[in-house]
Design a protein around this motif. Structure first.
Motif, PDB file in Angstrom:
ATOM      1  N   SER A 123       0.814  -1.221   0.000  1.00 29.63           N
ATOM      2  CA  SER A 123       0.000   0.000   0.000  1.00 29.63           C
ATOM      3  C   SER A 123       0.848   1.272   0.000  1.00 29.63           C
ATOM      4  CB  SER A 123      -0.947   0.006   1.197  1.00 29.63           C
ATOM      5  OG  SER A 123      -0.201   0.102   2.395  1.00 29.63           O
ATOM      6  N   ILE A 124       2.157   1.145  -0.203  1.00 32.98           N
ATOM      7  CA  ILE A 124       3.049   2.305  -0.214  1.00 32.98           C
ATOM      8  C   ILE A 124       2.979   2.987  -1.577  1.00 32.98           C
ATOM      9  CG2 ILE A 124       5.451   3.062  -0.105  1.00 32.98           C
ATOM     10  CD1 ILE A 124       5.906   0.779   1.923  1.00 32.98           C
ATOM     11  N   LEU A 125       2.784   4.297  -1.547  1.00 33.54           N
ATOM     12  CA  LEU A 125       2.741   5.111  -2.765  1.00 33.54           C
ATOM     13  C   LEU A 125       4.122   5.702  -2.987  1.00 33.54           C
ATOM     14  CD1 LEU A 125       1.102   6.525  -5.024  1.00 33.54           C
ATOM     15  CD2 LEU A 125       0.648   8.344  -3.375  1.00 33.54           C
ATOM     16  N   SER A 126       4.648   5.572  -4.196  1.00 33.00           N
ATOM     17  CA  SER A 126       5.971   6.079  -4.543  1.00 33.00           C
ATOM     18  C   SER A 126       5.819   7.172  -5.602  1.00 33.00           C
ATOM     19  CB  SER A 126       6.825   4.928  -5.086  1.00 33.00           C
ATOM     20  OG  SER A 126       8.064   5.397  -5.557  1.00 33.00           O
ATOM     21  N   VAL A 127       6.351   8.370  -5.316  1.00 35.88           N
ATOM     22  CA  VAL A 127       6.270   9.487  -6.261  1.00 35.88           C
ATOM     23  C   VAL A 127       7.625  10.196  -6.328  1.00 35.88           C
ATOM     24  CG1 VAL A 127       3.803   9.887  -5.910  1.00 35.88           C
ATOM     25  CG2 VAL A 127       5.452  11.133  -4.520  1.00 35.88           C
ATOM     26  N   GLY A 128       7.860  10.908  -7.414  1.00 35.52           N
ATOM     27  CA  GLY A 128       9.068  11.704  -7.543  1.00 35.52           C
ATOM     28  C   GLY A 128       8.963  12.972  -6.711  1.00 35.52           C
ATOM     29  N   ARG A 129      10.111  13.601  -6.469  1.00 32.73           N
ATOM     30  CA  ARG A 129      10.136  14.830  -5.663  1.00 32.73           C
ATOM     31  C   ARG A 129       9.275  15.936  -6.263  1.00 32.73           C
ATOM     32  NH1 ARG A 129      14.027  15.812  -1.672  1.00 32.73           N
ATOM     33  NH2 ARG A 129      15.420  14.064  -1.327  1.00 32.73           N
ATOM     34  N   ASP A 130       9.329  16.120  -7.585  1.00 30.55           N
ATOM     35  CA  ASP A 130       8.538  17.178  -8.220  1.00 30.55           C
ATOM     36  C   ASP A 130       7.043  16.927  -8.051  1.00 30.55           C
ATOM     37  OD1 ASP A 130      10.854  18.460  -9.013  1.00 30.55           O
ATOM     38  OD2 ASP A 130      10.797  17.653 -11.059  1.00 30.55           O
ATOM     39  N   THR A 131       6.628  15.685  -8.203  1.00 28.16           N
ATOM     40  CA  THR A 131       5.215  15.335  -8.022  1.00 28.16           C
ATOM     41  C   THR A 131       4.785  15.569  -6.585  1.00 28.16           C
ATOM     42  OG1 THR A 131       5.370  13.680  -9.768  1.00 28.16           O
ATOM     43  CG2 THR A 131       3.520  13.469  -8.234  1.00 28.16           C
ATOM     44  N   PHE A 132       5.631  15.196  -5.631  1.00 28.34           N
ATOM     45  CA  PHE A 132       5.314  15.399  -4.221  1.00 28.34           C
ATOM     46  C   PHE A 132       5.209  16.888  -3.898  1.00 28.34           C
ATOM     47  CE2 PHE A 132       6.527  15.818   0.285  1.00 28.34           C
ATOM     48  CZ  PHE A 132       5.518  15.055   0.848  1.00 28.34           C
ATOM     49  N   THR A 133       6.139  17.678  -4.433  1.00 27.31           N
ATOM     50  CA  THR A 133       6.100  19.125  -4.224  1.00 27.31           C
ATOM     51  C   THR A 133       4.805  19.714  -4.775  1.00 27.31           C
ATOM     52  OG1 THR A 133       8.503  19.250  -4.299  1.00 27.31           O
ATOM     53  CG2 THR A 133       7.305  21.304  -4.704  1.00 27.31           C
ATOM     54  N   ASP A 134       4.396  19.266  -5.966  1.00 23.47           N
ATOM     55  CA  ASP A 134       3.128  19.724  -6.546  1.00 23.47           C
ATOM     56  C   ASP A 134       1.949  19.334  -5.660  1.00 23.47           C
ATOM     57  OD1 ASP A 134       4.498  20.771  -8.719  1.00 23.47           O
ATOM     58  OD2 ASP A 134       4.035  19.077 -10.048  1.00 23.47           O
ATOM     59  N   LEU A 135       1.959  18.112  -5.150  1.00 22.92           N
ATOM     60  CA  LEU A 135       0.885  17.642  -4.274  1.00 22.92           C
ATOM     61  C   LEU A 135       0.768  18.515  -3.029  1.00 22.92           C
ATOM     62  CD1 LEU A 135      -1.230  15.549  -3.285  1.00 22.92           C
ATOM     63  CD2 LEU A 135       0.682  14.273  -2.309  1.00 22.92           C
ATOM     64  N   ILE A 136       1.889  18.814  -2.380  1.00 22.07           N
ATOM     65  CA  ILE A 136       1.869  19.638  -1.175  1.00 22.07           C
ATOM     66  C   ILE A 136       1.372  21.039  -1.490  1.00 22.07           C
ATOM     67  CG2 ILE A 136       3.308  20.697   0.615  1.00 22.07           C
ATOM     68  CD1 ILE A 136       2.743  17.663   0.963  1.00 22.07           C
ATOM     69  N   ARG A 137       1.813  21.595  -2.608  1.00 24.53           N
ATOM     70  CA  ARG A 137       1.371  22.936  -3.005  1.00 24.53           C
ATOM     71  C   ARG A 137      -0.142  22.973  -3.218  1.00 24.53           C
ATOM     72  NH1 ARG A 137       1.549  24.059  -8.064  1.00 24.53           N
ATOM     73  NH2 ARG A 137       3.538  23.043  -8.477  1.00 24.53           N
ATOM     74  N   ILE A 138      -0.683  21.963  -3.872  1.00 27.04           N
ATOM     75  CA  ILE A 138      -2.128  21.892  -4.131  1.00 27.04           C
ATOM     76  C   ILE A 138      -2.898  21.720  -2.810  1.00 27.04           C
ATOM     77  CG2 ILE A 138      -3.948  20.421  -5.118  1.00 27.04           C
ATOM     78  CD1 ILE A 138      -1.886  19.896  -7.443  1.00 27.04           C
ATOM     79  N   LEU A 139      -2.405  20.857  -1.939  1.00 25.39           N
ATOM     80  CA  LEU A 139      -3.086  20.654  -0.654  1.00 25.39           C
ATOM     81  C   LEU A 139      -3.087  21.912   0.194  1.00 25.39           C
ATOM     82  CD1 LEU A 139      -1.751  17.111   0.282  1.00 25.39           C
ATOM     83  CD2 LEU A 139      -4.063  17.699  -0.461  1.00 25.39           C
ATOM     84  N   LYS A 140      -1.992  22.653   0.197  1.00 30.26           N
ATOM     85  CA  LYS A 140      -1.922  23.894   0.962  1.00 30.26           C
ATOM     86  C   LYS A 140      -2.858  24.947   0.364  1.00 30.26           C
ATOM     87  CE  LYS A 140       2.645  23.530   3.006  1.00 30.26           C
ATOM     88  NZ  LYS A 140       4.000  24.120   3.071  1.00 30.26           N
ATOM     89  N   ALA A 141      -2.975  24.986  -0.954  1.00 28.10           N
ATOM     90  CA  ALA A 141      -3.831  25.968  -1.618  1.00 28.10           C
ATOM     91  C   ALA A 141      -5.308  25.683  -1.308  1.00 28.10           C
ATOM     92  CB  ALA A 141      -3.598  25.960  -3.123  1.00 28.10           C
ATOM     93  N   ASP A 142      -5.668  24.387  -1.178  1.00 28.27           N
ATOM     94  CA  ASP A 142      -7.054  24.019  -0.888  1.00 28.27           C
ATOM     95  C   ASP A 142      -7.396  24.264   0.578  1.00 28.27           C
ATOM     96  OD1 ASP A 142      -7.617  23.372  -3.450  1.00 28.27           O
ATOM     97  OD2 ASP A 142      -7.473  21.205  -3.178  1.00 28.27           O
ATOM     98  N   GLY A 143      -6.354  24.401   1.420  1.00 24.84           N
ATOM     99  CA  GLY A 143      -6.444  24.688   2.838  1.00 24.84           C
ATOM    100  C   GLY A 143      -7.666  24.256   3.499  1.00 24.84           C
TER     101      GLY A 143
END
Length: 60
Positions: free
Chosen positions: A40-60
């Protein structure tokens, strides 16, 4: 979980299901403590993870 060094989300309360993260080079591994099975471990690249965090913070 495995030989990786896992860190728990700072927003996790004691006893809650938490997100865990492990950084391995250019790969970020994500796991949910409610389902710690290695399959069940999700593996993503650093750029994808950075995008994910940015989107989650924007949706606040």
């Amino acid at each position: 979980m495995s030989q990786h060094i896992w860190r728990k989300s700072s927003r996790c309360q004691e006893g809650d299901a938490c997100v865990h993260i492990s950084v391995t080079g250019e790969t970020i591994l994500l796991s949910d403590s409610a389902t710690p099975d290695p399959s069940s471990i999700l593996s993503v690249g650093r750029d994808t993870f950075t995008d994910l965090i940015r989107i989650l913070k924007a949706d606040g």
